[in-house]
Design a protein around this motif. Structure first.
Motif: not given
Ligand code: SAH
Length: 364
Positions: A125-126, A168-169, A171-172, A203-205, A226, A228, A301-302
């Motif tokens: 979704f990202c 939280m931008g 990248g992991e 923030s990590t996956c 994260s 989800h 969700l965005n």
């Molecule tokens: N890799 C790290 C940090 C970057 S993503 C991580 O996964 O946490 C930052 C957050 O935004 C994460 O929780 C990610 O799952 C969430 N995210 C990514 N795409 C998104 C979307 N389209 N809508 C809402 N949240 C989203």
């Protein structure tokens, strides 16, 4: 790298305080010059050695040669209609770009920084993972995001300082571990940006070895995970990382993190219509998390145009939150700040990459 003769340049913004101290000593200068320079850079935020008036003139000139300072480059900037969110597209020296987002809350300014160009994790979704990983960011490139946002805030927001940070931008961060930790220690330094560890979140996956390593750093950072999804089938369908670190392993590691650091873990849960947003999902999630020291952040969700996913109606989001709360799991719905300025992770950069691609294909 000696003063005089042929030199290769060094990147001072990618140095920890200790590395900077060794650098000065290696060129025959007293080690205390390191903290002086770093205080000018991050505490006073000067952009040239010339302005570092407590350094000898000759040293300033030599530093300009050996460790040239490059000012952060903001390629594009978007301000939300309310003025509460600013997104910066930061140019890097190798023609890549990453995003940083400054948010104004009632408790102050918080900055969201990227840790990699692109992302290897490929969550379905990202936007950040669509082109895969390009490369890790250096510590200096993360520092530049802080510097750009801090200067902008100082100018536009009456000198307000950035008082919290979220990694939280794109990248992991736990896969660019050393650079991220070095960056966080610098940002925390009281003579620099001075952001307390409790005001910094990573923030990590769900990279379990990274979570356990982070727990041992002695830094009471907020860990955002994260999640989800409440079960492995659902989570594996949207997050590849779940194959390596399934939910039970992940939640156990988060429990250890909370126990060692005394910090409550935040679980991010992006609600995706028809995928993870049903009452049954909420009930399962409560079952997984009940009794653990945590907080759930629900994010509608965005939508990312390249993906098929959409957000649920707001009544579904509210019902999900209530279902968790009524089962004793603390949950809040995240205030949306980015909508309308491409602030969903990676979307401004993706637009820039595709525009640049089109221009390269058709330079006229
Ligand atoms: N890799 C790290 C940090 C970057 S993503 C991580 O996964 O946490 C930052 C957050 O935004 C994460 O929780 C990610 O799952 C969430 N995210 C990514 N795409 C998104 C979307 N389209 N809508 C809402 N949240 C989203």
């Amino acid at each position: 790298m000696r003063f005089g003769g042929m030199i290769s340049t060094v990147d001072i913004k990618s140095m920890s305080r200790e590395e900077c101290r060794s650098f000065f000593e290696s060129v025959g200068e007293p080690g205390y010059r390191a903290d002086q320079v770093l205080e000018w850079l991050y505490g006073q935020r000067v952009s040239s050695y010339e302005d570092m008036t407590n350094l000898p003139r000759l040293l300033r000139a030599k530093l300009a040669e050996v460790a040239p300072l490059r000012s952060p480059e903001v390629l594009a900037q978007r301000v939300s209609p309310s003025g509460d969110t600013v997104k910066y597209l930061m140019g890097l020296t190798d023609d890549n770009a990453v995003e940083a987002v400054l948010m104004r809350h009632d408790y102050g300014l918080s900055l969201c920084v990227s840790s990699q160009v692109g992302c290897p994790m490929g969550c379905a979704f990202c936007a950040s993972g669509i082109g895969g990983l390009v490369r890790d960011l250096t510590c200096g490139e993360m520092i530049d995001q802080m510097l750009a946002a801090s200067s902008d805030a100082a100018e536009r927001l009456d000198g307000m300082r950035v008082s919290s940070l979220v990694v939280m931008g794109s990248g992991e961060p736990l896969l660019n571990y050393d650079n991220v930790i070095k960056f966080i220690r610098l940002v925390n330094w009281d003579r620099g940006f001075g952001i307390g560890y409790r005001h910094i979140a990573i923030s990590t996956c769900g990279i379990v070895p990274g979570i356990l390593r982070l727990a041992g750093e002695g830094m009471p950072l907020t860990l955002s995970v994260s999640l989800h999804a409440p079960d492995d089938v659902t989570r594996s369908s949207i997050m590849k990382v779940n194959a390596a670190y399934p939910i039970s392993t992940l939640v156990k590691a988060c429990g250890q993190y909370a126990q060692i650091t005394g910090r409550r873990v935040t679980y991010e849960y992006a609600l995706i219509a028809g995928v993870n947003d049903s009452p049954a999902h909420a009930e399962r999630l409560a079952g997984v998390l009940r009794g653990t020291l945590c907080h759930v952040n629900l994010i509608p969700l965005n939508p990312v145009p390249e993906t098929p996913y959409v957000r649920p109606a707001s009544c579904v989001v509210e019902a999900f939150a209530s279902a968790l709360q009524s089962r004793g799991v603390e949950a809040t719905i995240r205030r949306e700040m980015g909508c309308g300025i491409d602030a969903a992770c990676g979307q401004l950069r993706r637009r820039w990459v595709s525009r640049r691609g089109a221009e390269e294909a058709d330079p006229g």
